[in-house]
Design a protein around this motif. Structure first.
Motif, PDB file in Angstrom:
ATOM      1  N   ASP A  81       0.829  -1.194   0.000  1.00 22.83           N
ATOM      2  CA  ASP A  81       0.000   0.000   0.000  1.00 22.83           C
ATOM      3  C   ASP A  81       0.868   1.251   0.000  1.00 22.83           C
ATOM      4  OD1 ASP A  81      -1.449   2.110   2.041  1.00 22.83           O
ATOM      5  OD2 ASP A  81      -2.906   1.079   0.787  1.00 22.83           O
ATOM      6  N   LEU A  98      -2.408  -3.465   6.547  1.00 20.31           N
ATOM      7  CA  LEU A  98      -3.626  -2.720   6.872  1.00 20.31           C
ATOM      8  C   LEU A  98      -4.829  -3.418   6.238  1.00 20.31           C
ATOM      9  CD1 LEU A  98      -2.163   0.827   6.184  1.00 20.31           C
ATOM     10  CD2 LEU A  98      -2.739  -0.092   8.428  1.00 20.31           C
ATOM     11  N   ASN A  99      -5.993  -3.264   6.844  1.00 15.67           N
ATOM     12  CA  ASN A  99      -7.201  -3.941   6.370  1.00 15.67           C
ATOM     13  C   ASN A  99      -7.531  -3.567   4.926  1.00 15.67           C
ATOM     14  OD1 ASN A  99      -7.740  -5.183   8.843  1.00 15.67           O
ATOM     15  ND2 ASN A  99      -8.879  -3.417   9.594  1.00 15.67           N
ATOM     16  N   THR A 100      -7.900  -4.558   4.161  1.00 17.85           N
ATOM     17  CA  THR A 100      -8.471  -4.321   2.835  1.00 17.85           C
ATOM     18  C   THR A 100      -9.849  -4.951   2.792  1.00 17.85           C
ATOM     19  OG1 THR A 100      -7.392  -6.305   1.960  1.00 17.85           O
ATOM     20  CG2 THR A 100      -6.245  -4.204   1.661  1.00 17.85           C
ATOM     21  N   TYR A 101     -10.670  -4.535   1.827  1.00 18.87           N
ATOM     22  CA  TYR A 101     -12.067  -4.971   1.747  1.00 18.87           C
ATOM     23  C   TYR A 101     -12.389  -5.422   0.328  1.00 18.87           C
ATOM     24  CZ  TYR A 101     -12.535  -2.949   6.391  1.00 18.87           C
ATOM     25  OH  TYR A 101     -12.397  -2.679   7.739  1.00 18.87           O
ATOM     26  N   THR A 151     -13.524   0.972  -2.995  1.00 20.39           N
ATOM     27  CA  THR A 151     -12.205   0.680  -2.440  1.00 20.39           C
ATOM     28  C   THR A 151     -11.329   0.090  -3.535  1.00 20.39           C
ATOM     29  OG1 THR A 151     -11.037  -0.384  -0.591  1.00 20.39           O
ATOM     30  CG2 THR A 151     -12.865  -1.617  -1.591  1.00 20.39           C
ATOM     31  N   ASP A 154      -5.760  -1.536  -2.150  1.00 18.09           N
ATOM     32  CA  ASP A 154      -5.165  -0.790  -1.051  1.00 18.09           C
ATOM     33  C   ASP A 154      -6.128  -0.734   0.129  1.00 18.09           C
ATOM     34  OD1 ASP A 154      -3.004  -0.286  -2.605  1.00 18.09           O
ATOM     35  OD2 ASP A 154      -3.343   1.865  -2.810  1.00 18.09           O
ATOM     36  N   SER A 155      -5.588  -0.299   1.251  1.00 14.46           N
ATOM     37  CA  SER A 155      -6.405  -0.104   2.448  1.00 14.46           C
ATOM     38  C   SER A 155      -7.014   1.294   2.399  1.00 14.46           C
ATOM     39  CB  SER A 155      -5.535  -0.270   3.698  1.00 14.46           C
ATOM     40  OG  SER A 155      -6.312  -0.107   4.855  1.00 14.46           O
ATOM     41  N   VAL A 188      -8.673   1.517   8.179  1.00 12.56           N
ATOM     42  CA  VAL A 188      -8.101   1.579   6.838  1.00 12.56           C
ATOM     43  C   VAL A 188      -6.966   2.600   6.863  1.00 12.56           C
ATOM     44  CG1 VAL A 188     -10.200   0.920   5.599  1.00 12.56           C
ATOM     45  CG2 VAL A 188      -9.734   3.343   6.034  1.00 12.56           C
TER      46      VAL A 188
END
Length: 389
Positions: A81, A98-101, A151, A154-155, A188
């Motif tokens: 990211d 980091l969180n991704t969705y 999204t 990337d986060s 995020v």
């Protein structure tokens, strides 16, 4: 009095990392694969610095007598990211990405967003290209007034809105609310405002983008510099990526060439400290859109401005050119790629032609800059300054 000028060519990776398979990025090599599409690029200045001499780089010409020093760096952090790469350059290593969705945001997150922003609905909630989603949903957005949420790999939590439907101020407020929400287990890296204008069939994103980042998880190079009385002048989205932590002055930019212009302006204004620039067009306009020829032209355009940067350097200054990740425009993916980043260093009093090898982390860049200013620090990394003296 001396300055470090750190220029990030956003996404100009130089070959897949050993763990690229885990990220679906086997075969990625942003720089070399652009050459395969474009053929020869006119980048004499970068070649003279030694970009073609970097291990694993085969597209550009090698220099027999580089005026700069050259190497590449591995990424210690998990992820690929923008925030992850920049934070690592500054000395922060992430043990987990980091969180991704990839399936969109949960119903819980969307409902909380609707409640806190007083919106009746949203559009999108998918992984998408920013330009494509406004083509697809822009007209419905204009009709309904609902913000477009999307999204990427990337986060990021991105909100697109037409400036005549949702004002810039209202869009920024939505982003601030989302930023406050998306922390902890839901965190995020960035919430991004993506305003656009125009009419159906001709929607265009504007330069009023704004990024809302998390605070870095530990002390960065920027904060050490600021605490020691140095200027930290941020050009482009640097201020947003570090959430202003350690930044003493900042300016946003319209495009790469504006970023070079602003860098040159700071070089005339800042007497001592760091000028830290991100040139985002490589990534945003060309990498993510799989436009290899456009990417190649953008590299040439930057190369054509390097002499101006040299001309504004004092005898004691140090220039470092690097990247933050890859974004190979020749692969099927439109997302970032897990790659080595280049490191090119130049200074009138520094050695030239030094091979810096493969650095074990992006953090070596931040460590070297702090070493350059003789600032004691606790960031992880190994300075390569001694090799250049």
């Amino acid at each position: 009095m001396k300055r470090a000028i750190l220029v990030i060519l956003d996404s100009l990776g130089v070959g897949e990392l050993p763990d690229a398979k885990e990220y679906g990025d086997v075969g990625s090599h942003t720089l070399d694969n652009i050459y395969k599409v474009c053929g020869k690029l006119n980048i004499n200045n970068l070649e003279n610095l030694g970009i073609g001499n970097i291990e694993g780089v085969n597209g550009p010409n090698k220099s027999n007598a580089p005026k700069g020093s050259y190497g590449r760096a591995m990424e210690l952090s998990k992820g690929k990211d923008t925030v992850t790469g920049h934070w690592e350059i500054g000395g922060v290593i992430l043990d987990k990405p980091l969180n991704t969705y990839p399936e969109g945001f949960s119903e819980e997150i969307i409902n909380e967003f609707l409640q806190k922003t007083n919106q009746k609905g949203i559009l999108g909630n998918v992984v998408a290209s920013g330009t494509e989603i406004i083509k697809e949903l822009g007209a419905e957005h204009v009709k309904t007034g609902y913000p477009i949420i999307y999204t990427s790999a990337d986060s990021v939590f991105q909100i697109a809105a037409h400036e005549e439907i949702i004002s810039i101020e209202e869009l920024y407020k939505m982003c601030e609310i989302a930023r406050e929400m998306l922390v902890g287990d839901k965190a995020v890296g960035r919430v991004i405002a993506r305003p656009f204008t125009g009419e159906e069939g001709n929607f265009t994103r504007t330069s009023n983008r704004r990024d809302y980042a998390l605070n870095p998880f530990s002390k960065t190079m920027l904060e050490y510099l600021k605490e020691n009385g140095m200027e930290v002048a941020a050009v482009g989205k640097i201020e947003d990526i570090y959430n202003k932590k350690g930044v003493t002055k900042a300016v946003h930019t319209k495009n790469n060439m504006d970023g070079v212009d602003k860098t040159l302006e700071y070089m005339k204004e800042v007497e001592e400290g760091l000028i830290f620039t991100n040139l985002v067009d490589f990534d945003m306009l060309y990498g993510h859109r799989n436009d290899a020829k456009g990417y190649g032209k953008a590299i040439e355009d930057f190369d054509g401005r390097l002499q101006e940067i040299y001309n504004n350097m004092s005898d004691d200054d140090m220039l470092i050119i690097a990247a933050d990740h890859g974004c190979d425009p020749t692969t099927d993916s439109t997302d970032h790629s897990r790659e080595y980043i280049p490191i090119l260093v130049y200074g009138k009093k520094l050695k030239n032609g030094v091979e810096l090898g493969t650095r074990k982390g992006f953090t070596d860049i931040g460590k070297t800059i702090l070493d350059f200013f003789n600032i004691d620090n606790e960031i992880v990394g190994e300075s390569f300054l001694d090799k250049l003296k």
